[in-house]
Write an enzyme that holds these catalytic residues in place. Structure first.
Site, PDB file in Angstrom:
ATOM      1  N   SER A 201       0.883  -1.173   0.010  1.00  0.00           N
ATOM      2  CA  SER A 201      -0.041   0.112  -0.026  1.00  0.00           C
ATOM      3  C   SER A 201       0.907   1.341  -0.012  1.00  0.00           C
ATOM      4  O   SER A 201       1.887   1.397   0.762  1.00  0.00           O
ATOM      5  CB  SER A 201      -0.876  -0.211   1.236  1.00  0.00           C
ATOM      6  N   THR A 239     -11.854   2.389 -13.054  1.00  0.00           N
ATOM      7  CA  THR A 239     -10.944   3.363 -13.745  1.00  0.00           C
ATOM      8  C   THR A 239      -9.860   3.408 -12.797  1.00  0.00           C
ATOM      9  O   THR A 239      -9.902   3.567 -11.527  1.00  0.00           O
ATOM     10  CB  THR A 239     -11.761   4.642 -14.191  1.00  0.00           C
ATOM     11  N   CYS A 318     -12.247   1.046  18.371  1.00  0.00           N
ATOM     12  CA  CYS A 318     -13.373   1.783  18.876  1.00  0.00           C
ATOM     13  C   CYS A 318     -14.491   1.110  18.304  1.00  0.00           C
ATOM     14  O   CYS A 318     -14.734   1.298  16.851  1.00  0.00           O
ATOM     15  CB  CYS A 318     -13.327   3.126  18.612  1.00  0.00           C
TER      16      CYS A 318
HETATM   17  N1  PLP Z   1      -2.200  -4.771   6.083  1.00  0.00           N
HETATM   18  C1  PLP Z   1      -1.573  -4.114   7.304  1.00  0.00           C
HETATM   19  C2  PLP Z   1      -0.550  -5.129   8.150  1.00  0.00           C
HETATM   20  C3  PLP Z   1      -1.722  -2.671   7.482  1.00  0.00           C
HETATM   21  O1  PLP Z   1      -0.870  -2.370   8.476  1.00  0.00           O
HETATM   22  C4  PLP Z   1      -2.748  -1.919   6.915  1.00  0.00           C
HETATM   23  C5  PLP Z   1      -3.068  -0.625   7.188  1.00  0.00           C
HETATM   24  O2  PLP Z   1      -2.692  -0.267   8.271  1.00  0.00           O
HETATM   25  C6  PLP Z   1      -3.616  -2.784   5.828  1.00  0.00           C
HETATM   26  C7  PLP Z   1      -3.356  -3.978   5.612  1.00  0.00           C
HETATM   27  C8  PLP Z   1      -4.546  -1.886   5.269  1.00  0.00           C
HETATM   28  O3  PLP Z   1      -3.813  -1.041   4.240  1.00  0.00           O
HETATM   29  P1  PLP Z   1      -4.711   0.239   3.676  1.00  0.00           P
HETATM   30  O4  PLP Z   1      -4.838   1.137   4.665  1.00  0.00           O
HETATM   31  O5  PLP Z   1      -3.931   0.460   2.577  1.00  0.00           O
HETATM   32  O6  PLP Z   1      -6.123  -0.090   3.430  1.00  0.00           O
END
Ligand code: PLP
Length: 368
Positions: A201, A239, A318
């Site tokens: 990400s 897109t 939360c």
């Molecule tokens: N996986 C892990 C280990 C993460 O730390 C995160 C986000 O904190 C995600 C998946 C999700 O990524 P995104 O915030 O891009 O949806």
């Protein structure tokens, strides 16, 4: 007031160079699926970005699929593999994941159950690393997929993912790695990681929010979970976010292995009332300091720290007005009350040992 941002595991600032690389793509607005000039130009920008990310992962150009987030990529990996197993007649119906995975993985369970698949939690050790023995015991020829995070988002510990992959592949299961926390810091390629699918990400590595990628090794059976246009090799309709994708590529190009100096100086200068949960000898991301403050309520301390200028977080969630303890810490064996005493501080680019010491000073003031 001076602010000390210590939550880089939640998200990082967007680097100015990344913003500059993205800006033209808000003016050059072409749809990459259009065949005329503006569309072709946008397509070219995406192709160049895909090339950069494929080269970083050392994989084929067509094995990189852009998505809207790490969450979407994890969903696509798990649910997409399950859909493909149904379509190709595979009898495998179990998916194994460590209990300390991110909710992007764990919360696919009801979707998978609706398709007839069972998401099973494998125990982890006290540092949130997958227990290889438990994984080996749970594996069988009815397991479709194993999904393990490379680094835990709360504790920062690194899991033995290659060993986990070898165990998975021995019984013919696929291996997905959630590399959201380590991508950019961890230089390993997909072959070195021995994975079939990998999630990353952009916003954890000084890129924009809302852009993820899913690497899918050629030949891995996976079907889309969204329908529409045939974008991203028919795997992810919608897109493309051209500016975001360009920003992702710029962010990974500029990524350098981080240093642990701010984190180490922070830990060194913390008062004896603070107990780091990850000993030095446990391999972990250089950014993370996870600390327990016995007899201190983390949520109250976080509010105090915010007033003093420190942004940090706990893994508590939360939900419907009440605070739920971190599922990661519960999986590591902490009681609910111990889990409620833990805070994650995550350091980032440009923060040095003096910065770490200053942060420790403020935390010490807050708990004194
Ligand atoms: N996986 C892990 C280990 C993460 O730390 C995160 C986000 O904190 C995600 C998946 C999700 O990524 P995104 O915030 O891009 O949806």
């Amino acid at each position: 007031m001076e602010r000390l941002y210590l939550d880089h595991a939640a998200t990082t600032p967007v680097a100015p160079e990344v913003v500059s690389a993205m800006l033209p793509w808000f003016e050059d607005f072409g749809n990459p699926s259009s065949l005329y000039f503006e569309g072709r130009r946008a397509r070219q920008a995406i192709d160049q970005a895909r090339e950069v990310l494929a080269s970083r992962l050392d994989c084929l150009f067509g094995e990189v699929h852009f998505t809207s987030s790490g969450t979407e990529s994890c969903n696509l990996a798990l649910i997409g593999c399950a859909r493909a197993a149904l379509a190709n007649g595979s009898g495998r119906r179990r998916i194994l994941v460590p209990a300390s995975e991110h909710h992007a993985v764990l919360n696919t369970a009801p979707f998978l159950a609706a398709l007839g698949f069972q998401l099973e939690a494998v125990p982890v050790d006290q540092f949130a690393r997958v227990e290889l023995k438990a994984l080996a015991n749970a594996l069988g020829d009815d397991v479709l997929l194993v999904s393990v995070m490379t680094a835990n988002n709360e504790l920062g510990s690194l899991s033995p993912v290659v060993e986990a992959s070898r165990l998975a592949r021995r019984v013919g299961a696929l291996m997905h790695m959630d590399a959201v926390q380590s991508f950019g810091l961890d230089q390993r390629t997909v072959d070195e990681l021995e994975c079939d699918l990998l999630t990353a990400s952009a916003h954890k590595l000084y890129g924009p929010k809302g852009v993820g990628l899913l690497y899918v090794r050629s030949g891995t059976p996976v079907l889309p979970v969204t329908t529409g246009g045939g974008q991203e090799r028919e795997l992810r309709a919608g897109t493309e976010n051209v500016a975001g994708i360009v920003g992702f590529a710029k962010a990974i190009s500029d990524c350098v292995p981080g240093t642990a100096s701010a984190r180490n100086s922070f830990l060194k200068n913390l008062s004896g009332k603070a107990h780091p949960t990850i000993p030095r000898e446990i391999p972990s991301l250089c950014s993370h300091a996870h600390v327990r403050f016995p007899d201190v309520h983390a949520e109250t301390l976080l509010i105090k720290l915010d007033r003093l200028g420190i942004s940090a977080s706990s893994g508590a969630a939360c939900s419907s007005g009440s605070i739920e303890p971190s599922h990661v810490l519960l999986a590591c064996g902490y009681s609910s009350s111990e889990a409620a005493e833990c805070i994650r501080f995550t350091f980032g680019r440009g923060q040095d040992d003096r910065f770490g010491a200053r942060a420790a000073e403020l935390v010490n003031d807050a708990i004194s």
